[in-house]
Each structure stands twice: as C-alpha cells, then as structure tokens.
Motif scaffolding. Structure first.
Motif, short mmCIF file in Angstrom:
data_model
loop_
_atom_site.label_atom_id
_atom_site.label_comp_id
_atom_site.label_asym_id
_atom_site.label_seq_id
_atom_site.Cartn_x
_atom_site.Cartn_y
_atom_site.Cartn_z
N THR A 1 52.96 89.85 94.85
CA THR A 1 53.11 88.77 95.88
C THR A 1 54.76 88.66 96.33
OG1 THR A 1 53.63 86.85 93.85
CG2 THR A 1 51.46 87.56 94.74
N VAL A 2 54.76 88.02 97.39
CA VAL A 2 56.18 87.81 97.82
C VAL A 2 57.01 86.95 96.84
CG1 VAL A 2 55.27 87.68 100.12
CG2 VAL A 2 55.69 85.44 98.99
N PRO A 3 58.45 87.04 96.72
CA PRO A 3 59.12 86.25 95.88
C PRO A 3 59.13 84.95 95.93
CG PRO A 3 60.34 88.05 96.76
CD PRO A 3 59.05 88.13 97.58
N GLY A 4 59.56 84.33 94.96
CA GLY A 4 59.30 82.56 94.61
C GLY A 4 57.95 81.99 94.88
N LEU A 5 57.14 82.98 94.92
CA LEU A 5 55.59 82.29 94.84
C LEU A 5 54.90 82.73 93.74
CD1 LEU A 5 53.63 81.10 96.87
CD2 LEU A 5 52.91 83.18 97.35
N ASP A 6 54.44 81.71 92.92
CA ASP A 6 53.68 82.09 91.43
C ASP A 6 52.56 80.85 91.39
OD1 ASP A 6 55.68 80.09 90.74
OD2 ASP A 6 56.64 81.43 89.52
N LYS A 7 52.30 80.97 90.21
CA LYS A 7 51.34 79.94 89.85
C LYS A 7 51.93 78.56 89.65
CE LYS A 7 47.75 82.12 86.98
NZ LYS A 7 46.88 82.24 85.79
N ALA A 8 53.26 78.41 89.47
CA ALA A 8 54.00 77.30 89.07
C ALA A 8 54.02 76.56 90.61
CB ALA A 8 55.32 77.45 88.54
N THR A 9 54.65 77.35 91.41
CA THR A 9 54.77 76.69 92.77
C THR A 9 53.57 76.44 93.42
OG1 THR A 9 54.79 78.98 93.96
CG2 THR A 9 56.93 78.23 93.40
#
Length: 264
Positions: free
Chosen positions: A185-193
């Motif tokens: 995925t793109v940086p700074g994007l994950d399940k937490a966000t």
C-alpha cells in the motif's frame, strides 16, 4: 463499555477449516444487542467472502479492507480509499513478469492476477471469487493495493527488495499455511489509520475501541486502540502488544473476546 469492536478475518474470525464457528455468530448478536458496532478489519478485499462476512457482522456499518487501503460503508458504497501511483504499479507488474512471482492488483470492487499457478488458484477460492487469470493492467479503476503470493522461502528476500514509495505488510492465513502474503500500500496507510477513520465516522474515541487479531498486520491497530486482544494463535509481537489474550481461533477465541467486551 466497548463501543466499536474491530475483527481481523484470517486466524480470528475464520479458522483453519476456512469457516466461522456457528457460536461466533451468536456472540456477534449479543454484542450488537448491547449496542456495539462491529467492523471487519482485514487484509482481504471488499468483495467475495470478506464482504459477506462484513455484512453479517454489521450490514449498516463501516468496514476496513485491504489492510486499510479500502474503508467502505456497506449500505451506501461510500469509500475512503487511497490508490497506488501508476508508475509504482507498473514497476510491480514488470517485476512480477520478470521473476514469475504471483502478483495480485486490487481495486475496491475487483482484482486481477496473471499467474495461473496453483497458489493463485487456491487464493481465489479463499477469497470466494472465480479464478480468472488476466492481464494485470486490465483492472479498471484505481489500484488501492497490490499483493505478492509467495512461498515462505521467498518472503525474506522480497521484503528487503526495493519497493520505492510503498509499504509492505506481511501476513498469513491458517487456510493457506504454506503461503506468505505481502500486502503493498501507500506509506502512512494501514489498519490503524483506517480504524481511526471508522471510529471518527461513529464519533467513538479510540479508548472505547477493541481490536481482535493475530497477525503482524494487526500490530499498528493494537498500539492505538484502548483494548487490544490477541488470539491464542497470534504471532509473538501481537501477544506482546495485547492487554488481553483469548483462546485459539479454532477453540472459540473470538467468542471470548466478544463476551469480554461486555465486561469492560
């Protein structure tokens, strides 16, 4: 009271048989009767089996798919999705064709895979969609996530290869224990966000959110929610991050977690 319960799929909701224990759905109903919202929080896409599971958890709610790349409101189809840069997608496709590795590309509603190999075929079955290999670049709409399907022997080498401007998140599935899944995925994007976005849609503070998971791609969420819960089959990192531990997925660990939410 826990107001939002986020649930991973593979190894949390779905066990090694590929099915959900019937008693889990009874526990889901109890949680919903108490007024809690429930949300899928998975690396799986927002179609096929994962969408069916999301609709059964909370048909009127927001859900997290694609390791946070897709945040989808089921009744309206509204999304909070972020796409991969086109040049990054083209580099991944070129590498897949050069190495012969199985690569999947996903939009919010569809996916492509060129590999005709047995691993790619089995994964289509796991997703609950027909296996139809086609040109990777034929996918319509923006690519929100890519994914390598690898043997465990290949995983370490791929994780250290350059993937400029992208974030790699490894995960596993008890239904395909011989496979390493590396989500891109793109940086700074994950399940937490993504969980933060879902909680904001509901007006729920993160302190009143429970996350139930088992894999490395759940670590970020475990660090930000008020109540992180690890399944008994969790990886060591997840066990270390969690405030509560429950049983193995095949022994009803999710039922324990859902009932725990009522006591907190």
């Amino acid at each position: 009271m826990i107001e939002l319960i986020c649930v991973d799929v593979d190894g949390t909701l779905v066990g090694s048989s590929g099915d959900v224990l019937p008693a889990v759905w009874e526990a889901v109903e109890r949680a919903r009767d108490r007024g809690a919202r429930l949300a899928i929080c998975s690396g799986r896409p927002a179609f096929g089996l994962a969408r069916e599971l999301a609709a059964r958890l909370d048909p009127e709610g927001w859900h997290v798919f694609q390791n946070g790349a897709s945040v989808v409101h089921l009744p309206s189809g509204d999304t909070r999705s972020t796409t991969l840069p086109r040049e990054a997608v083209e580099r991944l496709v070129a590498r897949a064709r050069e190495t012969g590795r199985a690569l999947e590309l996903y939009s919010d509603t569809d996916y492509t895979v060129e590999s005709t190999g047995e691993r790619a075929m089995r994964h289509a079955g796991l997703l609950g969609v027909p296996f139809r290999p086609r040109d990777l670049l034929s996918l319509e709409g923006g690519v929100v996530r890519a994914q390598w399907l690898l043997s465990h022997a290949e995983e370490a080498a791929v994780l250290v290869e350059p993937h400029e401007g992208l974030t790699l998140s490894p995960s596993t599935s008890p239904v395909m224990p011989d496979t390493a899944f590396i989500s891109i995925t793109v940086p700074g994007l994950d399940k937490a966000t993504a969980v933060h976005a879902v909680a904001a849609e509901y007006g729920i503070a993160l302190e009143r959110v429970m996350m139930v998971g088992d894999g490395a791609n759940d670590a970020g969420v475990m660090r930000v929610v008020g109540v992180p819960v690890a399944m008994g089959n969790s990886e060591p990192e997840i066990l270390a991050l969690s405030r509560h531990h429950v049983s193995h997925v095949d022994r009803g660990g999710l039922i324990e977690a859902l009932d725990l939410a009522a006591r907190l």
